[in-house]
Design a protein around this motif. Structure first.
Motif, PDB file in Angstrom:
ATOM      1  N   LEU A   1      78.326  48.307 -32.260  1.00 38.96           N
ATOM      2  CA  LEU A   1      79.605  48.981 -32.478  1.00 38.96           C
ATOM      3  C   LEU A   1      80.669  48.022 -33.003  1.00 38.96           C
ATOM      4  O   LEU A   1      81.751  48.462 -33.419  1.00 38.96           O
ATOM      5  CB  LEU A   1      80.094  49.621 -31.168  1.00 38.96           C
ATOM      6  N   ASP A   2      80.373  46.710 -32.945  1.00 38.47           N
ATOM      7  CA  ASP A   2      81.279  45.678 -33.461  1.00 38.47           C
ATOM      8  C   ASP A   2      82.684  45.813 -32.855  1.00 38.47           C
ATOM      9  O   ASP A   2      83.685  45.904 -33.566  1.00 38.47           O
ATOM     10  CB  ASP A   2      81.369  45.749 -34.995  1.00 38.47           C
ATOM     11  N   LEU A   3      82.741  45.815 -31.540  1.00 39.93           N
ATOM     12  CA  LEU A   3      84.004  46.021 -30.832  1.00 39.93           C
ATOM     13  C   LEU A   3      84.765  44.716 -30.615  1.00 39.93           C
ATOM     14  O   LEU A   3      84.182  43.627 -30.639  1.00 39.93           O
ATOM     15  CB  LEU A   3      83.724  46.675 -29.472  1.00 39.93           C
ATOM     16  N   ASP A   4      86.060  44.843 -30.371  1.00 38.54           N
ATOM     17  CA  ASP A   4      86.904  43.705 -30.006  1.00 38.54           C
ATOM     18  C   ASP A   4      86.383  43.128 -28.687  1.00 38.54           C
ATOM     19  O   ASP A   4      86.253  43.861 -27.703  1.00 38.54           O
ATOM     20  CB  ASP A   4      88.348  44.199 -29.843  1.00 38.54           C
ATOM     21  N   PRO A   5      86.079  41.839 -28.638  1.00 38.28           N
ATOM     22  CA  PRO A   5      85.548  41.240 -27.406  1.00 38.28           C
ATOM     23  C   PRO A   5      86.481  41.350 -26.201  1.00 38.28           C
ATOM     24  O   PRO A   5      86.033  41.199 -25.068  1.00 38.28           O
ATOM     25  CB  PRO A   5      85.329  39.770 -27.787  1.00 38.28           C
ATOM     26  N   SER A   6      87.773  41.600 -26.452  1.00 35.71           N
ATOM     27  CA  SER A   6      88.724  41.680 -25.337  1.00 35.71           C
ATOM     28  C   SER A   6      88.730  43.047 -24.661  1.00 35.71           C
ATOM     29  O   SER A   6      89.376  43.220 -23.620  1.00 35.71           O
ATOM     30  CB  SER A   6      90.150  41.366 -25.830  1.00 35.71           C
ATOM     31  N   LEU A   7      88.011  44.032 -25.209  1.00 36.29           N
ATOM     32  CA  LEU A   7      87.992  45.361 -24.608  1.00 36.29           C
ATOM     33  C   LEU A   7      87.303  45.327 -23.244  1.00 36.29           C
ATOM     34  O   LEU A   7      86.353  44.567 -23.036  1.00 36.29           O
ATOM     35  CB  LEU A   7      87.270  46.341 -25.532  1.00 36.29           C
ATOM     36  N   PRO A   8      87.767  46.155 -22.300  1.00 33.04           N
ATOM     37  CA  PRO A   8      87.162  46.151 -20.960  1.00 33.04           C
ATOM     38  C   PRO A   8      85.657  46.353 -20.958  1.00 33.04           C
ATOM     39  O   PRO A   8      84.935  45.693 -20.201  1.00 33.04           O
ATOM     40  CB  PRO A   8      87.888  47.299 -20.256  1.00 33.04           C
ATOM     41  N   ALA A   9      85.144  47.254 -21.794  1.00 31.98           N
ATOM     42  CA  ALA A   9      83.702  47.514 -21.805  1.00 31.98           C
ATOM     43  C   ALA A   9      82.910  46.274 -22.187  1.00 31.98           C
ATOM     44  O   ALA A   9      81.791  46.065 -21.709  1.00 31.98           O
ATOM     45  CB  ALA A   9      83.379  48.668 -22.756  1.00 31.98           C
ATOM     46  N   MET A  10      83.499  45.438 -23.030  1.00 35.42           N
ATOM     47  CA  MET A  10      82.815  44.220 -23.458  1.00 35.42           C
ATOM     48  C   MET A  10      82.809  43.165 -22.359  1.00 35.42           C
ATOM     49  O   MET A  10      82.099  42.155 -22.463  1.00 35.42           O
ATOM     50  CB  MET A  10      83.489  43.668 -24.715  1.00 35.42           C
TER      51      MET A  10
END
Length: 298
Positions: free
Chosen positions: A234-243
């Protein structure tokens, strides 16, 4: 089902791997209730196993709400969770059945039973600035930093969980007001007028540590690695809670060839045990009027 004019709710808190799901299902079936997720990580999709969400068999055993309903690309807050709970209660989705709130997020239970302050949306830049500020700090350092800027929030938090410290600092950056100032204006509890049964599951420490190790090993065998691959896609922002879910960084490092599978498991188990210790401290400090139960005691 609740009788006319009766409003009851069951609240089941406890550290990770303490047997909350089994008890929630037992109580929901006995009372014709609906299980409502009260865990800040189990709201996110994709990470079924890594967040220990109920499996298909458990989901079929009783009605469940607010599990895996949030895209992992979103930042889901306590306020957002309360809004969802309010819709469940006021929208009639419970159908007069007893809600059984179950999870390990102390702040959710606090907001549910004591009220919660409405805080403006916090810009991403403020969150990132707060995260940068606490980088490299241990629990003592994080709490000391927050105490300098918002002593009342620091005293209220007590346990320097990184996400909660970041939350308090980002509110201060974004609004110019400390989080404690907003908390003085708490809304009324959503469960005002309910008869509450409040339970904290607190297993013996050695047994809990063993259960944590066994459960994470089982997670690795039952799809945790595939879940992390799907999350990375999904190439998400590493700072997101799920990450930041426990196990994600460890499995990412394993997939990159930086550590072995055994070391990934060892690191994740250690992190989970540390998290369980922080949860237990919160419950003991903040839930003195709840009934503490050893679910595995003789």
């Amino acid at each position: 089902m609740q009788g006319a004019g009766e409003k009851r709710a069951v609240l089941i808190a406890g550290p990770t791997a303490s047997g909350k799901t089994a008890l929630a299902i037992e109580m929901a079936r006995a009372r014709g209730g609906v299980i409502v997720n009260t865990d800040s990580m189990q709201v996110y999709g994709v990470l079924d196993r890594l967040t220990a969400r109920p499996d298909a068999r458990e989901l079929a055993a009783a009605p469940h709400c607010l599990f895996g309903h949030v895209d992992p690309g979103q930042r889901y807050s306590t306020g957002a969770w309360l809004t969802d709970v309010r819709e469940l209660i006021q929208g009639g989705e419970l159908g007069g059945r007893t809600p059984v709130f179950v999870g390990g997020t102390g702040l959710y239970f606090d907001a549910l039973t004591k009220g919660f302050a409405e805080i403006p949306a916090i810009p991403e830049a403020s969150i990132q600035a707060a995260e940068k500020l606490i980088q490299g700090l241990d629990a003592t350092g994080r709490l000391a930093l927050l105490a300098e800027r918002d002593p009342q929030a620091a005293a209220r938090i007590g346990v320097a969980d990184p996400q909660r410290v970041v939350r308090a600092l980002s509110v201060l950056y974004a609004t110019g007001r400390p989080l404690s100032a907003f908390q003085k204006d708490n809304e009324e509890s959503l469960l005002q007028g309910y008869e509450l049964e409040k339970i904290v599951l607190m297993p013996e420490r050695g047994l809990l540590r063993r259960r944590i190790a066994e459960r994470f090993a089982a997670m690795m065998e039952r799809g945790a690695v595939e879940e992390v691959r799907a999350l990375l896609a999904l190439d998400l922002d590493p700072s997101l809670p799920a990450m930041k879910a426990i196990g994600v960084n460890e499995i990412v490092a394993m997939l990159a060839g930086e550590i072995s599978r055994e070391e990934a498991i060892e690191r994740a188990v250690t992190a989970t045990r540390q998290y369980a210790k922080r949860q237990s401290t919160w419950f003991r400090n903040r839930m003195g009027d709840w009934r503490f139960v050893d679910p595995f005691g003789v």
